[in-house]
Design an enzyme around this catalytic site. Structure first.
Site, PDB file in Angstrom:
ATOM      1  N   GLY A 111       0.840  -1.016  -0.066  1.00  0.00           N
ATOM      2  CA  GLY A 111       0.024  -0.040   0.009  1.00  0.00           C
ATOM      3  C   GLY A 111       0.961   1.122   0.032  1.00  0.00           C
ATOM      4  O   GLY A 111       1.954   1.274  -0.055  1.00  0.00           O
ATOM      5  N   ASP A 112       0.222   2.167  -0.158  1.00  0.00           N
ATOM      6  CA  ASP A 112       0.901   3.617  -0.161  1.00  0.00           C
ATOM      7  C   ASP A 112       1.946   3.671  -1.238  1.00  0.00           C
ATOM      8  O   ASP A 112       2.924   4.545  -1.162  1.00  0.00           O
ATOM      9  CB  ASP A 112       1.803   3.927   1.289  1.00  0.00           C
ATOM     10  CG  ASP A 112       0.670   3.792   2.358  1.00  0.00           C
ATOM     11  OD1 ASP A 112      -0.372   4.365   2.148  1.00  0.00           O
ATOM     12  OD2 ASP A 112       1.112   3.219   3.440  1.00  0.00           O
ATOM     13  N   ASN A 129     -10.163   2.969   5.829  1.00  0.00           N
ATOM     14  CA  ASN A 129      -8.928   2.802   6.570  1.00  0.00           C
ATOM     15  C   ASN A 129      -7.728   3.129   6.007  1.00  0.00           C
ATOM     16  O   ASN A 129      -6.529   2.838   6.614  1.00  0.00           O
ATOM     17  CB  ASN A 129      -8.994   1.184   7.071  1.00  0.00           C
ATOM     18  CG  ASN A 129      -8.875   0.435   5.632  1.00  0.00           C
ATOM     19  OD1 ASN A 129      -9.858   0.856   4.621  1.00  0.00           O
ATOM     20  ND2 ASN A 129      -8.487  -0.799   5.771  1.00  0.00           N
ATOM     21  N   ALA A 130      -7.687   3.581   4.529  1.00  0.00           N
ATOM     22  CA  ALA A 130      -6.262   3.950   4.248  1.00  0.00           C
ATOM     23  C   ALA A 130      -6.747   5.375   3.324  1.00  0.00           C
ATOM     24  O   ALA A 130      -7.684   5.579   2.883  1.00  0.00           O
ATOM     25  CB  ALA A 130      -5.886   2.666   2.913  1.00  0.00           C
ATOM     26  N   HIS A 189      -5.388   8.271   0.381  1.00  0.00           N
ATOM     27  CA  HIS A 189      -4.674   8.498  -0.832  1.00  0.00           C
ATOM     28  C   HIS A 189      -4.324   9.837  -0.622  1.00  0.00           C
ATOM     29  O   HIS A 189      -5.449  10.936  -0.557  1.00  0.00           O
ATOM     30  CB  HIS A 189      -5.703   8.247  -2.072  1.00  0.00           C
ATOM     31  CG  HIS A 189      -6.199   6.882  -2.048  1.00  0.00           C
ATOM     32  ND1 HIS A 189      -5.026   5.997  -2.808  1.00  0.00           N
ATOM     33  CD2 HIS A 189      -7.150   6.238  -2.158  1.00  0.00           C
ATOM     34  CE1 HIS A 189      -5.666   4.775  -2.739  1.00  0.00           C
ATOM     35  NE2 HIS A 189      -6.947   4.940  -2.301  1.00  0.00           N
ATOM     36  N   THR A 227      -6.282   0.054  12.077  1.00  0.00           N
ATOM     37  CA  THR A 227      -6.503   1.727  11.862  1.00  0.00           C
ATOM     38  C   THR A 227      -7.801   1.870  12.744  1.00  0.00           C
ATOM     39  O   THR A 227      -8.288   3.067  12.717  1.00  0.00           O
ATOM     40  CB  THR A 227      -6.588   2.242  10.652  1.00  0.00           C
ATOM     41  OG1 THR A 227      -7.842   1.653  10.029  1.00  0.00           O
ATOM     42  CG2 THR A 227      -5.443   2.048   9.543  1.00  0.00           C
ATOM     43  N   PRO A 248       4.097   6.843  11.998  1.00  0.00           N
ATOM     44  CA  PRO A 248       5.177   6.935  11.120  1.00  0.00           C
ATOM     45  C   PRO A 248       5.190   5.414  10.276  1.00  0.00           C
ATOM     46  O   PRO A 248       4.835   4.313  10.981  1.00  0.00           O
ATOM     47  CB  PRO A 248       6.633   6.612  12.006  1.00  0.00           C
ATOM     48  CG  PRO A 248       5.827   6.684  13.259  1.00  0.00           C
ATOM     49  CD  PRO A 248       4.349   6.922  13.112  1.00  0.00           C
ATOM     50  N   LEU A 274      10.590   7.885  -7.073  1.00  0.00           N
ATOM     51  CA  LEU A 274      12.088   7.611  -7.584  1.00  0.00           C
ATOM     52  C   LEU A 274      13.012   8.921  -7.109  1.00  0.00           C
ATOM     53  O   LEU A 274      13.785   8.503  -6.915  1.00  0.00           O
ATOM     54  CB  LEU A 274      11.964   7.435  -8.969  1.00  0.00           C
ATOM     55  CG  LEU A 274      13.107   6.928  -9.651  1.00  0.00           C
ATOM     56  CD1 LEU A 274      13.593   5.678  -8.863  1.00  0.00           C
ATOM     57  CD2 LEU A 274      13.475   6.694 -11.002  1.00  0.00           C
ATOM     58  N   ASP A 275      12.149  10.152  -7.252  1.00  0.00           N
ATOM     59  CA  ASP A 275      12.949  11.328  -6.770  1.00  0.00           C
ATOM     60  C   ASP A 275      13.497  11.296  -5.464  1.00  0.00           C
ATOM     61  O   ASP A 275      14.500  11.899  -4.987  1.00  0.00           O
ATOM     62  CB  ASP A 275      11.894  12.568  -6.963  1.00  0.00           C
ATOM     63  CG  ASP A 275      10.559  12.510  -6.179  1.00  0.00           C
ATOM     64  OD1 ASP A 275      10.009  11.355  -6.580  1.00  0.00           O
ATOM     65  OD2 ASP A 275      10.375  13.089  -5.229  1.00  0.00           O
TER      66      ASP A 275
HETATM   67  P1  GDP Z   1      -1.701   5.449  -2.041  1.00  0.00           P
HETATM   68  O1  GDP Z   1      -2.381   5.187  -0.953  1.00  0.00           O
HETATM   69  O2  GDP Z   1      -1.191   4.357  -2.920  1.00  0.00           O
HETATM   70  O3  GDP Z   1      -2.440   6.500  -3.134  1.00  0.00           O
HETATM   71  O4  GDP Z   1      -0.316   6.331  -1.598  1.00  0.00           O
HETATM   72  P2  GDP Z   1      -0.408   7.456  -0.491  1.00  0.00           P
HETATM   73  O5  GDP Z   1      -0.954   8.705  -1.177  1.00  0.00           O
HETATM   74  O6  GDP Z   1      -0.777   6.944   0.807  1.00  0.00           O
HETATM   75  O7  GDP Z   1       1.241   7.673  -0.548  1.00  0.00           O
HETATM   76  C1  GDP Z   1       1.989   8.413  -1.753  1.00  0.00           C
HETATM   77  C2  GDP Z   1       2.532   9.455  -0.906  1.00  0.00           C
HETATM   78  O8  GDP Z   1       3.741   9.869  -1.963  1.00  0.00           O
HETATM   79  C3  GDP Z   1       1.412  10.765  -0.966  1.00  0.00           C
HETATM   80  O9  GDP Z   1       2.060  11.714   0.019  1.00  0.00           O
HETATM   81  C4  GDP Z   1       1.944  11.306  -2.606  1.00  0.00           C
HETATM   82  O10 GDP Z   1       1.657  12.708  -2.698  1.00  0.00           O
HETATM   83  C5  GDP Z   1       3.320  11.017  -2.705  1.00  0.00           C
HETATM   84  N1  GDP Z   1       3.657  10.733  -3.816  1.00  0.00           N
HETATM   85  C6  GDP Z   1       2.974  10.187  -4.946  1.00  0.00           C
HETATM   86  N2  GDP Z   1       3.969  10.026  -6.038  1.00  0.00           N
HETATM   87  C7  GDP Z   1       5.171  10.368  -5.867  1.00  0.00           C
HETATM   88  C8  GDP Z   1       6.403  10.783  -6.536  1.00  0.00           C
HETATM   89  O11 GDP Z   1       6.695  10.352  -7.594  1.00  0.00           O
HETATM   90  N3  GDP Z   1       7.344  11.415  -5.532  1.00  0.00           N
HETATM   91  C9  GDP Z   1       7.190  11.946  -4.465  1.00  0.00           C
HETATM   92  N4  GDP Z   1       8.218  12.531  -3.798  1.00  0.00           N
HETATM   93  N5  GDP Z   1       5.996  11.643  -3.964  1.00  0.00           N
HETATM   94  C10 GDP Z   1       4.997  10.987  -4.397  1.00  0.00           C
END
Ligand code: GDP
Length: 424
Positions: free
Chosen positions: A11-12, A37-38, A40, A127, A305, A333-334
């Site tokens: 996830g995330d 619970n999760a 985006h 959660t 965390p 990746l950044d």
């Molecule tokens: P999801 O549940 O799969 O949608 O993921 P989350 O939103 O919980 O976590 C992704 C986190 O990484 C968020 O804070 C996004 O804004 C951030 N994010 C997504 N793609 C990128 C990326 O390519 N680079 C960076 N630095 N952050 C990203």
């Protein structure tokens, strides 16, 4: 044409961002499993949002956002979430809710919290959004579908019947206040009035939409490794996180899912307990956590965390295979630009033997990571829009991952914003 957007990891992975991006060219976006619970995280012209229940397509005028039957529907939460985005100036989204979606009842959250309290140190790290008690009731056939709110007589009979068993647990197992069925019925009447404007026969709506050639996105929550069947059981979630389940959780024929965009994270993170072979600790983990995602790797729902680790080729290859990935979006990746060397987990050592197929949980518990070190690129790659312009070490890292997972990486996300994307 139906495309699923799902996660290969824990996830995330950044599915929200990819969905929000692909939704620009879609007509309908559906959540098909999970609940609130999760989260985006999405950043766009209106601001920064943490969505929990709404699909990530709600920011466009031209899209219809659907809560499918597979979702754990917390009705007051949904209404609050709609309000939270319209309050920020987002135009009122078009939302439909399946008449077969099951309702997350007020007591599901209580039972979730009471059970975690009872298990204390042995808890699942829930959660406390009520998801596990919700799905238990669904499959025990004592859940409530949205349609049941509209039949007062049978609702009353069922509420009395269900509350009877709930109260036995509350009294004797948890020693907590009992549920008053009349109070619950009042709450459910309020739920009915809240949800009425959105209720729809979703599978029939989607059947027509598919026939009309509409572009449909299925948005998954969490990732392959949290799937109740194919993940790290029992430290998994309670509904299937796999694209295949999209057909059931939305109510469409499985053969309509033509494209499965699987989101893979360039390093690893996980929330909650469970096996995590490529996990790192201490300062090494804290540095990645603070630099990770957008403003750090802390849970969008809980603020907890996240546990951190390096890219796990064994888990990600399996995660892509279980999703049936047709293409991969590699994200965040950044974040790795600060490293001289980037470790990658390319095998698991179990009882002195190295394996590259993701094993069952009991074996996983004994696995030690086998590392391969890749040279870092030591620069900021945000803002780059063409693959050729990436540093050589960065392209090597991407291409090594591609070889490991065996699925073409067609998108590379190099920042949290919609436009931070490299198409390949
Ligand atoms: P999801 O549940 O799969 O949608 O993921 P989350 O939103 O919980 O976590 C992704 C986190 O990484 C968020 O804070 C996004 O804004 C951030 N994010 C997504 N793609 C990128 C990326 O390519 N680079 C960076 N630095 N952050 C990203």
């Amino acid at each position: 044409m139906v495309t699923a957007i799902v996660g290969a990891n824990w996830g995330d992975e950044g599915k929200g961002k990819i969905t929000d991006m692909l939704a620009e060219k879609a007509d309908i976006i559906i959540r098909f499993q999970g609940g609130s619970n999760a989260g985006h995280t999405i950043i766009n012209q209106y601001g920064k949002f943490a969505l929990h229940l709404l699909p990530s397509g709600v920011f466009y005028n031209h899209t219809t956002s659907i809560i499918g039957n597979g979702v754990a529907l917390n009705i007051p939460y949904l209404l609050d979430e709609i309000k939270s985005i319209t309050d920020e100036g987002v135009p009122a989204p078009k939302i439909l809710v399946s008449d077969r979606a099951q309702i997350l009842m007020p007591y599901h959250m209580l039972f979730d919290a009471y059970e975690e309290e009872r298990l204390a140190g042995k808890s699942f790290g829930s959660t406390k959004s009520g998801i596990a008690p919700f799905y238990s009731d669904k499959y025990a056939k004592i859940g409530f579908q949205v349609q049941e709110l509209f039949d007062a007589a049978s609702l009353k009979e069922k509420v009395y019947r269900v509350v009877e068993t709930k109260n036995v647990l509350l009294e004797h197992l948890y020693h907590k206040p009992l549920i008053d069925p009349e109070e619950l019925l009042k709450e459910l009447a309020a739920y009915r009035d809240m949800i009425a404007p959105y209720v729809c026969d979703v599978s029939s709506y989607l059947w027509k939409a598919i026939k009309e050639g509409k572009k449909i996105l299925l948005e998954g929550q969490l990732g392959s490794l949290k799937d109740p069947d194919h993940g790290i059981y029992p430290m998994v979630t309670s509904s299937s996180t796999l694209a295949a389940y999209g057909a059931i959780g939305a109510g469409i024929p499985p053969y309509e899912i033509k494209d499965i965009v699987t989101v893979v994270k360039a390093y690893s993170s996980a929330v909650g307990a469970g096996e995590f072979v490529s996990e790192i600790f201490g300062d090494e983990a804290q540095e990645l956590r603070v630099r990770g995602g957008d403003g750090g790797e802390f849970g969008a729902t809980t603020g907890r965390p996240r546990r951190m680790g390096w890219f796990d080729a064994v888990a990600s290859r399996y995660g892509c295979r279980m999703q049936g990935a047709t293409q991969v979006a590699l994200t965040v990746l950044d974040v790795l630009g600060y490293l001289d060397e980037i470790p990658m987990c390319v095998g698991y050592e179990i009882d002195g033997e190295v394996v590259t197929d993701f094993p069952v949980t009991t074996k996983l518990a004994k696995a030690k990571p086998v590392w391969k070190k890749m040279p870092g690129w030591k620069c900021d790659i945000r803002g780059i829009r063409k693959y050729e312009e990436l540093p050589k070490e960065c392209k090597d890292y991407i291409e090594t991952i591609e070889q490991e997972i065996g699925v073409p990486i067609t998108m590379i996300s190099n920042g949290p914003k919609r436009e931070d994307i490299i198409y390949r």
